[in-house]
Design a protein around this motif. Structure first.
Motif, PDB file in Angstrom:
ATOM      1  N   VAL A 201      56.406  46.341  53.111  1.00 34.71           N
ATOM      2  CA  VAL A 201      57.414  45.569  52.389  1.00 34.71           C
ATOM      3  C   VAL A 201      58.559  46.463  51.924  1.00 34.71           C
ATOM      4  N   SER A 202      58.234  47.656  51.439  1.00 33.70           N
ATOM      5  CA  SER A 202      59.259  48.567  50.951  1.00 33.70           C
ATOM      6  C   SER A 202      60.199  49.005  52.073  1.00 33.70           C
ATOM      7  N   ILE A 203      59.634  49.316  53.216  1.00 32.59           N
ATOM      8  CA  ILE A 203      60.455  49.739  54.358  1.00 32.59           C
ATOM      9  C   ILE A 203      61.367  48.611  54.814  1.00 32.59           C
ATOM     10  N   MET A 204      60.829  47.414  54.899  1.00 34.55           N
ATOM     11  CA  MET A 204      61.637  46.278  55.312  1.00 34.55           C
ATOM     12  C   MET A 204      62.767  46.026  54.313  1.00 34.55           C
ATOM     13  N   GLY A 205      62.451  46.144  53.012  1.00 38.10           N
ATOM     14  CA  GLY A 205      63.480  45.965  51.987  1.00 38.10           C
ATOM     15  C   GLY A 205      64.595  46.983  52.116  1.00 38.10           C
ATOM     16  N   LEU A 206      64.256  48.240  52.376  1.00 37.08           N
ATOM     17  CA  LEU A 206      65.262  49.293  52.511  1.00 37.08           C
ATOM     18  C   LEU A 206      66.132  49.072  53.744  1.00 37.08           C
ATOM     19  N   ILE A 207      65.513  48.651  54.842  1.00 42.65           N
ATOM     20  CA  ILE A 207      66.288  48.393  56.059  1.00 42.65           C
ATOM     21  C   ILE A 207      67.230  47.211  55.841  1.00 42.65           C
ATOM     22  N   TRP A 208      66.723  46.155  55.212  1.00 46.27           N
ATOM     23  CA  TRP A 208      67.587  45.014  54.918  1.00 46.27           C
ATOM     24  C   TRP A 208      68.723  45.413  53.973  1.00 46.27           C
ATOM     25  N   PHE A 209      68.411  46.264  52.991  1.00 50.64           N
ATOM     26  CA  PHE A 209      69.448  46.731  52.077  1.00 50.64           C
ATOM     27  C   PHE A 209      70.554  47.433  52.854  1.00 50.64           C
ATOM     28  N   ALA A 210      70.168  48.343  53.753  1.00 51.84           N
ATOM     29  CA  ALA A 210      71.175  49.060  54.553  1.00 51.84           C
ATOM     30  C   ALA A 210      71.973  48.107  55.413  1.00 51.84           C
ATOM     31  N   GLN A 211      71.312  47.106  56.014  1.00 49.00           N
ATOM     32  CA  GLN A 211      71.995  46.141  56.852  1.00 49.00           C
ATOM     33  C   GLN A 211      72.989  45.316  56.043  1.00 49.00           C
ATOM     34  N   ARG A 212      72.574  44.881  54.883  1.00 51.07           N
ATOM     35  CA  ARG A 212      73.435  44.004  54.079  1.00 51.07           C
ATOM     36  C   ARG A 212      74.606  44.754  53.467  1.00 51.07           C
TER      37      ARG A 212
END
Length: 405
Positions: free
Chosen positions: A390-401
């Motif tokens: 979950v943490s990794i997915m959140g960080l990737i989404w943060f970078a994308q957004r």
């Protein structure tokens, strides 16, 4: 022992990252993802007509209208204007191909009076606005009905699944007409409503919309899973869920009152970051305390039997809940001033979210407790793996957004 724990955490994080990264390239950073929301406001028009202000995602309208009307120049000009981010060129493209655009909308968004179809006429030029960082086309239509009546039926089939561009389009309608005011949520299962509908029919639609919004919002579900994985006791997840509920209800209310408006360009990255932080909190506990990560500090217990770490986590959850509330508000396009009708609809939408949230907790958390009691190490690594993912997915989404990619 802690050295072994930390090496295991690192290996798990790296492995999960390698597994999930390839699947996130086209995730939630896309313009409208897999669904779309249309907004319509219905009011009395001139000379006894009915006026509808319809807002649709610009790029989706261009593609759908061009395909439906076999109007390739609209697709070419409209897409070029969208890619350039030029709102004037976007409006010009729709104005030049107004007949194609109007035909597409009028064929799929209709008003009837006692079963007789009302005829639509465009009022003024199409304008371009923005919702949640996405260009929206604003179209005004006046409807002339064959007979006067105190009740009208509105139907929406805009951007249907069959077009193959998006799935599960919602049309959020607010109305002040026929001596009544209200709101409705239309989709493929409930494509129409009557301005004479009862209050419980209207609230049922918003309850289901709230439930579906949480179930279809992978970021909100992951945030909830991160809360569950990091909770050490039943009271912690109950308090965390309550804190989250109170927080996003506050911002929901403020948005309904028109007192707060935060751009989606800020809200969406912070939501992604909140997922990473809450999940990472549990990973940090495993890193520092190893097998004792789920133990309470006996010397630091206070009210509600929470220790210092529990209270800090509760505060963090509350703060992030405020931001998630803005995300929920954005999902309904709340940008209007206060009205009791809108408020009650939003509260029912909120209740739909909470019921699903509590149902997920009721199913997942007891399973986690059983696992922790029967196999403590397995329970620890299971929650650690969930939190890492979950943490990794959140960080990737943060970078994308943040990057808008």
């Amino acid at each position: 022992m802690f050295g072994h724990v930390r090496r295991t955490v690192i290996v798990a994080v790296v492995g999960i990252a390698a597994a999930v990264v390839p699947f996130l390239g086209t995730g939630p950073a896309s313009a409208h993802g897999f669904s779309s929301t249309v907004y319509a406001k219905i009011t009395p028009g001139d000379e006894g007509h009915i006026r509808t202000a319809v807002e649709l995602e610009y790029d989706l309208l261009v593609v759908s209208a061009a395909d439906s009307g076999d109007d390739d120049p609209l697709f070419q000009e409209g897409t070029a204007a969208f890619d350039a981010g030029d709102s004037e060129a976007q409006a010009a493209a729709l104005h030049k191909h107004a007949d194609t655009t109007l035909r597409y909308v009028a064929d799929r968004f209709t008003v009837t009076a006692q079963g007789a179809a009302c005829q639509s006429t465009r009022v003024g030029d199409v304008t371009i606005g923005e919702r949640e960082g996405v260009p929206y086309a604003n179209l005004l239509l006046d409807w002339a009905c064959p007979q006067r009546t105190g009740e009208h039926e509105v139907r929406s089939g805009l951007f249907p699944d069959g077009e193959g561009y998006v799935k599960g389009t919602k049309t959020i309608v607010t109305y002040e007409i026929d001596g009544r005011s209200g709101s409705a949520a239309l989709d493929v299962d409930n494509p129409s409503f009557s301005t004479g509908q009862s209050w419980y029919e209207r609230f049922r639609e918003f309850f289901l919309l709230g439930a579906e919004h949480l179930l279809s919002g992978i970021d909100h579900i992951l945030f909830l899973l991160a809360l569950i994985a990091g909770s050490r006791r039943l009271r912690e997840i109950v308090l965390a869920a309550t804190s989250f509920t109170l927080a996003h209800s506050v911002t929901f209310m403020l948005a309904a009152l028109g007192l707060v408006e935060v751009p989606a360009a800020i809200v969406e990255p912070v939501i992604a970051l909140s997922i990473a932080v809450v999940a990472g909190w549990h990973l940090w506990g495993i890193w520092r305390r190893g097998d004792h990560a789920t133990a309470l500090d006996p010397a630091g217990r206070g009210h509600f039997s929470l220790d210092r770490s529990g209270w800090i986590r509760l505060g963090v959850v509350f703060c992030f809940g405020l931001v998630h509330g803005l995300g929920f508000a954005g999902a309904l396009g709340i940008d209007e001033a206060w009205s009791w009708t809108l408020l009650w609809s939003l509260l029912v939408f909120n209740v739909g979210i909470e019921v699903v949230q509590l149902a997920i907790i009721a199913v997942v958390f007891p399973l986690l407790i059983v696992l922790r009691r029967r196999a403590p190490k397995a329970g620890l690594w299971a929650t650690g793996a969930i939190s890492a993912c979950v943490s990794i997915m959140g960080l990737i989404w943060f970078a994308q957004r943040v990057s808008g990619s």
